[in-house]
Design an enzyme around this catalytic site. Structure first.
Site, PDB file in Angstrom:
ATOM      1  CE  LYS A   1      72.213  20.331  13.663  1.00  0.00           C
ATOM      2  NZ  LYS A   1      72.859  20.859  14.864  1.00  0.00           N
TER       3      LYS A   1
ATOM      4  CD  GLU B   1      76.360  11.127   6.217  1.00  0.00           C
ATOM      5  OE1 GLU B   1      76.769  12.304   6.219  1.00  0.00           O
ATOM      6  OE2 GLU B   1      75.959  10.555   7.242  1.00  0.00           O
TER       7      GLU B   1
ATOM      8  CG  ASP C   1      85.023   8.638  11.995  1.00  0.00           C
ATOM      9  OD1 ASP C   1      85.937   7.794  11.930  1.00  0.00           O
ATOM     10  OD2 ASP C   1      85.035   9.573  12.815  1.00  0.00           O
TER      11      ASP C   1
ATOM     12  CG  PHE D   1      88.127  16.257  14.981  1.00  0.00           C
ATOM     13  CD1 PHE D   1      87.140  15.372  15.383  1.00  0.00           C
ATOM     14  CD2 PHE D   1      87.801  17.595  14.835  1.00  0.00           C
ATOM     15  CE1 PHE D   1      85.850  15.822  15.646  1.00  0.00           C
ATOM     16  CE2 PHE D   1      86.522  18.059  15.096  1.00  0.00           C
ATOM     17  CZ  PHE D   1      85.548  17.169  15.501  1.00  0.00           C
TER      18      PHE D   1
ATOM     19  NE  ARG E   1      76.939  21.766  11.933  1.00  0.00           N
ATOM     20  CZ  ARG E   1      76.973  20.440  12.139  1.00  0.00           C
ATOM     21  NH1 ARG E   1      77.453  19.651  11.216  1.00  0.00           N
ATOM     22  NH2 ARG E   1      76.535  19.924  13.272  1.00  0.00           N
TER      23      ARG E   1
HETATM   24  C1  PRP Z   1      78.717  12.590  11.150  1.00  0.00           C
HETATM   25  C2  PRP Z   1      78.570  12.355   9.648  1.00  0.00           C
HETATM   26  C3  PRP Z   1      77.954  10.999   9.563  1.00  0.00           C
HETATM   27  C4  PRP Z   1      78.511  10.290  10.792  1.00  0.00           C
HETATM   28  C5  PRP Z   1      79.634   9.423  10.344  1.00  0.00           C
HETATM   29  O1  PRP Z   1      77.518  13.105  11.608  1.00  0.00           O
HETATM   30  O2  PRP Z   1      77.786  13.339   9.026  1.00  0.00           O
HETATM   31  O3  PRP Z   1      76.546  11.048   9.614  1.00  0.00           O
HETATM   32  O4  PRP Z   1      78.989  11.296  11.693  1.00  0.00           O
HETATM   33  O5  PRP Z   1      80.184   8.725  11.422  1.00  0.00           O
HETATM   34  P1  PRP Z   1      80.297   7.134  11.440  1.00  0.00           P
HETATM   35  O6  PRP Z   1      80.752   6.663  10.077  1.00  0.00           O
HETATM   36  O7  PRP Z   1      81.345   6.882  12.505  1.00  0.00           O
HETATM   37  O8  PRP Z   1      78.976   6.554  11.818  1.00  0.00           O
HETATM   38  P2  PRP Z   1      77.337  13.701  13.085  1.00  0.00           P
HETATM   39  O9  PRP Z   1      76.772  12.609  13.974  1.00  0.00           O
HETATM   40  O10 PRP Z   1      78.602  14.350  13.537  1.00  0.00           O
HETATM   41  O11 PRP Z   1      76.169  14.761  12.880  1.00  0.00           O
HETATM   42  P3  PRP Z   1      76.152  16.102  11.978  1.00  0.00           P
HETATM   43  O12 PRP Z   1      76.133  15.661  10.531  1.00  0.00           O
HETATM   44  O13 PRP Z   1      74.874  16.774  12.380  1.00  0.00           O
HETATM   45  O14 PRP Z   1      77.378  16.919  12.316  1.00  0.00           O
END
Ligand code: PRP
Length: 185
Positions: free
Chosen positions: A47, A103, A107, A156, A169
């Site tokens: 999301k 995106e 991370d 964070f 959000r």
């Molecule tokens: C977050 C972000 C990426 C992912 C990045 O999504 O939107 O998709 O984490 O992390 P990484 O580089 O360590 O793989 P999240 O899983 O928190 O879901 P969300 O977008 O629904 O909050």
């Protein structure tokens, strides 16, 4: 929702609303130039990417189509495992199409690395990435990110699509949370 609504829960504004919007216009200008005359599909990853998708799409001058994917990392905890489950796939067939994945944050880089491989296997004309934020660990993963908004420290962050326990959000800026929110001092 803004900083005043956060009260003591907000530690710091890392990237202001103005800085975000200026950067998004700059990214849109690059994308307009790079995809001029081409048919582009932008793909938001739910999301977190909702805000950047909405603002980026409106800042672009080229016509684009928009689609969405929802993915989830297997395993417990807040860290990506690199093994990804598709919760919602594209509605669109991307064979021979130019695709730009949008995106909110990279991370560990594991999610996008997996996602890009998955999309490449569908034989698009091209598949590139636009990430608003990138943390230092992402640099260790060999993925080519064509457009990056901001390189940020390994903190964070919340706001502008990014959540803590599904909250915050809907802030218009990127900020950090006060430690008491997540159980610290
Ligand atoms: C977050 C972000 C990426 C992912 C990045 O999504 O939107 O998709 O984490 O992390 P990484 O580089 O360590 O793989 P999240 O899983 O928190 O879901 P969300 O977008 O629904 O909050």
């Amino acid at each position: 929702m803004d900083a005043a609504d956060m009260g003591r829960d907000l530690s710091n504004v890392l990237i202001s609303e103005d800085e975000l919007q200026t950067k998004i216009k700059e990214l849109a200008g690059q994308i307009d130039a790079d995809y001029a005359g081409k048919d582009l599909l932008i793909v938001g990853v739910l999301k977190g990417a909702v805000m950047i998708m909405a603002d980026l799409a409106r800042a672009l001058h080229i016509p684009v189509q928009m689609d969405w994917m929802a993915v989830s990392s297997y395993g417990a905890g807040t860290k990506s495992s690199g093994v990804v489950r598709v919760l919602k796939d594209l509605d669109t067939d991307i064979a021979n199409r130019h695709v730009l994945v949008v995106e909110d944050i990279i991370d560990s880089g594991l999610t996008l690395s997996w996602l890009l491989n998955n999309l490449q296997s569908r034989n698009p004309a091209s598949a590139e990435i636009c990430a608003l934020l990138r943390k230092p660990d992402a640099v260790k993963v060999p993925i080519d990110v064509k457009y990056v908004g901001f390189d940020i420290p390994s903190e964070f962050v919340i706001g502008y699509g990014l959540d803590y326990a599904e909250r915050y959000r809907n802030l218009p800026f990127i900020g950090t949370l006060a430690p008491h929110v997540y159980g610290g001092e």
